[in-house]
Write a protein that holds these residues in place. Structure first.
Motif, PDB file in Angstrom:
ATOM      1  N   GLY A 183       3.634   7.774 -10.200  1.00 25.41           N
ATOM      2  CA  GLY A 183       3.748   9.088 -10.820  1.00 25.41           C
ATOM      3  C   GLY A 183       2.458   9.583 -11.445  1.00 25.41           C
ATOM      4  O   GLY A 183       2.273  10.800 -11.624  1.00 25.41           O
ATOM      5  N   PHE A 184       1.544   8.671 -11.779  1.00 26.55           N
ATOM      6  CA  PHE A 184       0.304   9.065 -12.436  1.00 26.55           C
ATOM      7  C   PHE A 184      -0.797   9.440 -11.437  1.00 26.55           C
ATOM      8  O   PHE A 184      -1.697  10.202 -11.775  1.00 26.55           O
ATOM      9  N   LEU A 185      -0.732   8.915 -10.232  1.00 28.68           N
ATOM     10  CA  LEU A 185      -1.801   9.144  -9.265  1.00 28.68           C
ATOM     11  C   LEU A 185      -1.964  10.613  -8.877  1.00 28.68           C
ATOM     12  O   LEU A 185      -3.091  11.093  -8.773  1.00 28.68           O
ATOM     13  N   PRO A 186      -0.850  11.371  -8.631  1.00 32.20           N
ATOM     14  CA  PRO A 186      -1.039  12.798  -8.304  1.00 32.20           C
ATOM     15  C   PRO A 186      -1.778  13.559  -9.389  1.00 32.20           C
ATOM     16  O   PRO A 186      -2.500  14.515  -9.092  1.00 32.20           O
ATOM     17  N   TYR A 187      -1.606  13.139 -10.638  1.00 35.06           N
ATOM     18  CA  TYR A 187      -2.303  13.802 -11.747  1.00 35.06           C
ATOM     19  C   TYR A 187      -3.810  13.767 -11.522  1.00 35.06           C
ATOM     20  O   TYR A 187      -4.496  14.790 -11.596  1.00 35.06           O
ATOM     21  N   PHE A 188      -4.346  12.588 -11.209  1.00 33.28           N
ATOM     22  CA  PHE A 188      -5.789  12.448 -11.003  1.00 33.28           C
ATOM     23  C   PHE A 188      -6.229  13.093  -9.687  1.00 33.28           C
ATOM     24  O   PHE A 188      -7.272  13.751  -9.623  1.00 33.28           O
ATOM     25  N   ILE A 189      -5.416  12.923  -8.635  1.00 31.89           N
ATOM     26  CA  ILE A 189      -5.791  13.444  -7.322  1.00 31.89           C
ATOM     27  C   ILE A 189      -5.841  14.969  -7.331  1.00 31.89           C
ATOM     28  O   ILE A 189      -6.782  15.580  -6.829  1.00 31.89           O
ATOM     29  N   PHE A 190      -4.810  15.607  -7.903  1.00 31.00           N
ATOM     30  CA  PHE A 190      -4.778  17.069  -7.946  1.00 31.00           C
ATOM     31  C   PHE A 190      -5.964  17.630  -8.729  1.00 31.00           C
ATOM     32  O   PHE A 190      -6.586  18.600  -8.314  1.00 31.00           O
ATOM     33  N   ILE A 191      -6.248  17.009  -9.870  1.00 30.52           N
ATOM     34  CA  ILE A 191      -7.349  17.491 -10.699  1.00 30.52           C
ATOM     35  C   ILE A 191      -8.683  17.363  -9.958  1.00 30.52           C
ATOM     36  O   ILE A 191      -9.527  18.270  -9.992  1.00 30.52           O
TER      37      ILE A 191
ATOM     38  N   MET B 285      -4.174  23.578 -16.407  1.00 29.96           N
ATOM     39  CA  MET B 285      -2.873  23.422 -17.050  1.00 29.96           C
ATOM     40  C   MET B 285      -1.734  23.784 -16.105  1.00 29.96           C
ATOM     41  O   MET B 285      -0.669  23.174 -16.125  1.00 29.96           O
ATOM     42  N   VAL B 286      -1.975  24.782 -15.253  1.00 32.75           N
ATOM     43  CA  VAL B 286      -0.959  25.178 -14.279  1.00 32.75           C
ATOM     44  C   VAL B 286      -0.733  24.068 -13.260  1.00 32.75           C
ATOM     45  O   VAL B 286       0.388  23.837 -12.805  1.00 32.75           O
ATOM     46  N   VAL B 287      -1.797  23.372 -12.908  1.00 33.30           N
ATOM     47  CA  VAL B 287      -1.698  22.274 -11.934  1.00 33.30           C
ATOM     48  C   VAL B 287      -1.011  21.063 -12.553  1.00 33.30           C
ATOM     49  O   VAL B 287      -0.221  20.373 -11.890  1.00 33.30           O
ATOM     50  N   ILE B 288      -1.286  20.801 -13.821  1.00 34.78           N
ATOM     51  CA  ILE B 288      -0.717  19.628 -14.489  1.00 34.78           C
ATOM     52  C   ILE B 288       0.796  19.754 -14.637  1.00 34.78           C
ATOM     53  O   ILE B 288       1.532  18.766 -14.502  1.00 34.78           O
ATOM     54  N   PHE B 289       1.282  20.963 -14.897  1.00 31.26           N
ATOM     55  CA  PHE B 289       2.711  21.162 -15.179  1.00 31.26           C
ATOM     56  C   PHE B 289       3.625  20.662 -14.056  1.00 31.26           C
ATOM     57  O   PHE B 289       4.582  19.923 -14.327  1.00 31.26           O
TER      58      PHE B 289
ATOM     59  N   ASN C 275       6.828  18.741  -5.214  1.00 27.82           N
ATOM     60  CA  ASN C 275       7.311  17.950  -4.079  1.00 27.82           C
ATOM     61  C   ASN C 275       6.229  17.004  -3.552  1.00 27.82           C
ATOM     62  O   ASN C 275       6.514  15.875  -3.147  1.00 27.82           O
ATOM     63  N   VAL C 276       4.975  17.441  -3.571  1.00 33.23           N
ATOM     64  CA  VAL C 276       3.877  16.572  -3.110  1.00 33.23           C
ATOM     65  C   VAL C 276       3.696  15.399  -4.074  1.00 33.23           C
ATOM     66  O   VAL C 276       3.501  14.253  -3.645  1.00 33.23           O
ATOM     67  N   ALA C 277       3.769  15.684  -5.371  1.00 37.65           N
ATOM     68  CA  ALA C 277       3.640  14.613  -6.369  1.00 37.65           C
ATOM     69  C   ALA C 277       4.782  13.606  -6.221  1.00 37.65           C
ATOM     70  O   ALA C 277       4.554  12.384  -6.288  1.00 37.65           O
ATOM     71  N   LEU C 278       5.997  14.100  -6.002  1.00 38.40           N
ATOM     72  CA  LEU C 278       7.143  13.196  -5.800  1.00 38.40           C
ATOM     73  C   LEU C 278       6.984  12.391  -4.510  1.00 38.40           C
ATOM     74  O   LEU C 278       7.322  11.199  -4.470  1.00 38.40           O
TER      75      LEU C 278
END
Length: 410
Positions: free
Chosen positions: A200-208, A335-339, A362-365
């Motif tokens: 669950g934490f990896l999309p946070y870093f990848i998206f940013i 912030m919009v991406v993190i939400f 859906n991509v993060a999930l």
């Protein structure tokens, strides 16, 4: 269109900031994050384990053996005399408790033990003893665990003495201590367990990182053109407006996709380096579970996501009067991406039903499911479709935005 793309992409590659955000940042950020995290965590744990704890015992006369054990462990504990520590009465009043709290908060003491006057090794006669331990448990101090190591020795001795008096054998002792035992049989394999914890934490870093990779070129190709005065030259060229926009869009998207590719490759590369070279147990375990197909799917899912980012960033850049204003708008976009990523991390939110069609979430999930090894591959259709539709809609808006003179020449 491709002429514009070729021109803009060449210029981007000459820009140091672009190289940093596209290549160096994703390539070095993951090992830096994990390395710094592991370093500070291990240092903090080691410091907490080896620190000499200052303590006071109230009611020493009732448990001389325990007092002696703390005294003998002088390399771990240091006794400090306080008012009332050696009194015959060990009943802590509210005033005493406030005093203990004050001493602990101002770091005069690390903990205070209050031993009751009913304390007795013969637990069959005296019953259960309650030793009060006053400590500040807000930080990583390991006070409770280190105190429990000494107290547990006497707890085991008193239990054994009581069982001997009762004439109980080992089986009866175990049954008396735990009449009913629940044996947990986890049907989830190790990959699913680890995937749930870290997936669950990896999309946070990848998206940013993907957003950061597309942010610098987007700001330069819109607001940067305005500041340099080269936008007017492009507008008077015989090329259609939509081709100009698409050329710039593909340039920004290429920067984001390269960042996505390097990010995913960096994850795999550093995972292999850590697991093979440094033999970190949990990294070895996780990397042995994740296949190359999973990394390929993660990268492919990032392509339409990057297209969404590129279209939004380019629209903001076209609207901005200056490079600085564009960066200000884009910074708030984080912030919009993190939400959506935070939504994917919430309990009960799974890649099922309507969540398959929610962009970014859906991509993060899906990334989490791929790491867990429980991915429903039919859901990929909904993920790619919904994200692609959003991306196309935003590209069309960007073209519409670029055709407005009041936007271009604000």
């Amino acid at each position: 269109m491709w002429l514009i793309f070729k021109k803009e992409f060449k210029e981007l590659l000459r820009d140091r900031k672009t190289i940093i955000f596209m290549i160096l940042l994703p390539l070095l950020l993951f090992p830096a994050i994990f390395g710094v995290g592991i370093f500070f965590m291990s240092n903090a744990a080691e410091k907490a384990e080896n620190e000499i704890l200052k303590y006071a015992i109230v009611g020493e006369a009732y448990a001389p053996d325990i007092v002696e054990s703390f005294s003998q462990a002088s390399d771990k504990f240091e006794q400090v005399a306080i008012d009332g520590a050696n009194t015959d009465t060990a009943t802590a009043t509210s005033t005493d408790k406030e005093g203990y709290a004050t001493l602990i908060k101002n770091e005069t003491l690390d903990f205070v033990l209050v031993i009751p006057e009913t304390f007795n090794p013969d637990i069959l006669t005296s019953g259960q003893h309650k030793i009060e331990l006053y400590l500040n448990d807000a930080g990583l101090n390991k006070v409770y665990g280190r105190v429990a190591e000494i107290i547990d020795v006497y707890m085991d001795e008193y239990q054994l003495s009581a069982f001997t008096q009762l004439g109980l054998n080992e089986s009866q002792q175990e049954a008396l201590l735990k009449p009913i035992s629940i044996e947990k049989q986890n049907i989830a394999d190790d990959r699913e367990v680890w995937g749930e914890r870290i997936g669950g934490f990896l999309p946070y870093f990848i998206f940013i990182l993907c957003l950061q990779g597309a942010m610098a070129p987007a700001a330069d190709l819109g607001a940067g053109e305005k500041e340099r005065g080269t936008l007017e030259t492009l507008l008077i060229s015989p090329m259609d407006r939509y081709k100009l926009v698409l050329g710039k869009f593909f340039t920004v998207s290429a920067a984001g996709i390269i960042t996505a590719l390097i990010t995913v490759s960096s994850m795999a590369l550093w995972g292999i380096v850590l697991s093979q070279g440094m033999a970190i147990e949990f990294v070895v375990e996780v990397m042995s579970m994740i296949g190359i197909v999973d990394f390929v799917l993660i990268f492919l899912m990032l392509v339409p996501v990057v297209a969404v980012f590129a279209a939004i960033l380019l629209s903001l850049s076209i609207y901005a009067r200056s490079f600085k204003e564009a960066q200000s708008y884009m910074g708030s976009l984080i912030m919009v991406v993190i939400f959506p990523v935070l939504i994917a991390m919430m309990p009960g939110v799974e890649l099922k039903g309507a969540w398959v069609w929610v962009p970014l979430t859906n991509v993060a999930l899906a990334m989490k499911e791929l790491f867990k090894g429980t991915m429903d591959y039919f859901a990929l259709f909904g993920i790619f479709t919904s994200t692609a539709v959003i991306a196309i809609g935003l590209i069309m808006f960007c073209i519409h935005w670029f055709n407005k003179e009041k936007v271009l020449f604000r």
